[in-house]
Enzyme design. Sequence first.
Site, PDB file in Angstrom:
ATOM      1  N   TRP A   1       0.658  -1.228   0.058  1.00  0.00           N
ATOM      2  CA  TRP A   1       0.061  -0.039  -0.188  1.00  0.00           C
ATOM      3  C   TRP A   1       1.014   1.349  -0.168  1.00  0.00           C
ATOM      4  O   TRP A   1       0.699   2.029  -0.520  1.00  0.00           O
ATOM      5  CB  TRP A   1      -1.156  -0.074   1.093  1.00  0.00           C
TER       6      TRP A   1
ATOM      7  N   ASP B   1      -2.152   6.537   6.187  1.00  0.00           N
ATOM      8  CA  ASP B   1      -3.304   5.720   5.637  1.00  0.00           C
ATOM      9  C   ASP B   1      -3.300   4.789   6.774  1.00  0.00           C
ATOM     10  O   ASP B   1      -2.687   3.820   7.083  1.00  0.00           O
ATOM     11  CB  ASP B   1      -2.659   4.926   4.415  1.00  0.00           C
TER      12      ASP B   1
ATOM     13  N   LYS C   1     -12.740  -2.062   5.552  1.00  0.00           N
ATOM     14  CA  LYS C   1     -12.071  -2.849   6.351  1.00  0.00           C
ATOM     15  C   LYS C   1     -12.630  -3.120   7.735  1.00  0.00           C
ATOM     16  O   LYS C   1     -12.697  -3.995   8.355  1.00  0.00           O
ATOM     17  CB  LYS C   1     -10.338  -2.360   6.478  1.00  0.00           C
TER      18      LYS C   1
HETATM   19  C1  LIG Z   1      -7.710  -1.642   1.454  1.00  0.00           C
HETATM   20  C2  LIG Z   1      -6.663  -0.303   1.216  1.00  0.00           C
HETATM   21  C3  LIG Z   1      -6.503   0.538   0.434  1.00  0.00           C
HETATM   22  C4  LIG Z   1      -7.386   0.816  -0.889  1.00  0.00           C
HETATM   23  O1  LIG Z   1      -8.642   1.086  -0.609  1.00  0.00           O
HETATM   24  P1  LIG Z   1      -9.610   1.402  -1.761  1.00  0.00           P
HETATM   25  O2  LIG Z   1     -11.066   1.545  -1.121  1.00  0.00           O
HETATM   26  O3  LIG Z   1      -9.694   0.221  -2.699  1.00  0.00           O
HETATM   27  O4  LIG Z   1      -9.142   2.723  -2.393  1.00  0.00           O
HETATM   28  C5  LIG Z   1      -5.463   1.483   0.695  1.00  0.00           C
HETATM   29  N1  LIG Z   1      -4.679   1.423   1.686  1.00  0.00           N
HETATM   30  C6  LIG Z   1      -4.810   0.363   2.581  1.00  0.00           C
HETATM   31  C7  LIG Z   1      -3.838   0.418   3.829  1.00  0.00           C
HETATM   32  C8  LIG Z   1      -5.706  -0.581   2.331  1.00  0.00           C
HETATM   33  O5  LIG Z   1      -6.023  -1.556   3.209  1.00  0.00           O
END
Ligand SMILES: *Cc1c(COP(=O)(O)O)cnc(C)c1O
Length: 363
Positions: free
Chosen positions: A105, A175, A199
């Site tokens: 990521w 993030d 998530k």
């Molecule tokens: C799932 C995830 C993403 C991507 O998220 P989207 O909703 O598909 O844009 C980005 N960063 C992390 C840490 C994730 O777990």
Amino acid sequence: MTRIYNFAPGPAALPREVLMQAAAEMLDWRGSGLSVMEMSHRGKEFMSILQEAQRDLRELLSIPDNYKVLFMQGGAIAENAIVPLNLVGSKPQPATVDFINTGSWSTKSIAEARKYCTVNVAASSEESKFTSIPARDAWRLTPDAAYVHVCTNETIGGVEYHFVPDVGAVPLVADMSSHILSRVIDVSKYAVIYGGAQKNIGPAGLTMVIVREDLLGHALSVCPSAFDWTVVAKNDSMYNTPPTYAIYIAGLVFQWLKRQGGVAAIEQRNIAKAALLYDYLDATDFYGNPIAKDCRSRMNVPFFLHDKSLNDAFLAGAKEHGLLQLKGHKSVGGMRASIYNAMPIEGVHALVEYLKEFEKNNG
Ligand SMILES: *Cc1c(COP(=O)(O)O)cnc(C)c1O
């Protein structure tokens, strides 16, 4: 019937109580005669849903008053562009942004940011195949960087920060898609926190951004208005039509989390759940987990069978036991158990019992 446990990385399991409440309210939300999906986003019913969700999120994370909570769309992947579009304009162009690369990521965030700024990868754990987090004293930060970006839980690799990096006066951007609300955080240590909801919060489609107010007002002129945090904040996340149903479900999850005792209480349960699984993985030679112990994720636990030829049989047996979506990400292989807030400890017990049984029959 065996109770099903869903170990999906995202979209992921939601609390059963939340799904039941949503089902009960599906056709008629609290006497309004309407489904939440059919309501005007500017009507008083939906406004109350949105405001309550924002209030509850603020309460759960103790978000200080000088931070805005924005409900957006596009997911964390869109934020990978939206963050630089909103922040690099605070510096002369081209601005430099520091990134810490800890896995899939952060690698994606880096690639996207390169479109908008000069990227400095200040530290990377690529050499260890992303099984660790580079020690803070090895980070080569740029003194006048527009911000420092970290991914505090690498969902695919299973690496989690168990510390808040000190980056001085430079804004720290995180993030937190896959572990927000799983542990107590000090929001004031961050400039921006973002994440997709699917998530640990609710359905896909909702993106959460928590931004310190003094960082607003610097969006590049090419930044789409709907992605300009200042515009979104001024319009109370209603500049464009927000993902209303996803916000409603997220709000129900926040209320559920408050009934669980809040973030500090769920964190203790998450610690216990993760320990149960890692302790077993460490105690056997049949399975393994490659991540350095000081940065193992409590949310996403990748593991592998030493004998890869048993992978398919393992997954088929798991399914028969009602243990779903355990297949690892293709870039890592093996297995991954995602054990977010909504996974009860009984689900982790059931997984460990299955790990033992499979080992006994195949070891
Ligand atoms: C799932 C995830 C993403 C991507 O998220 P989207 O909703 O598909 O844009 C980005 N960063 C992390 C840490 C994730 O777990």
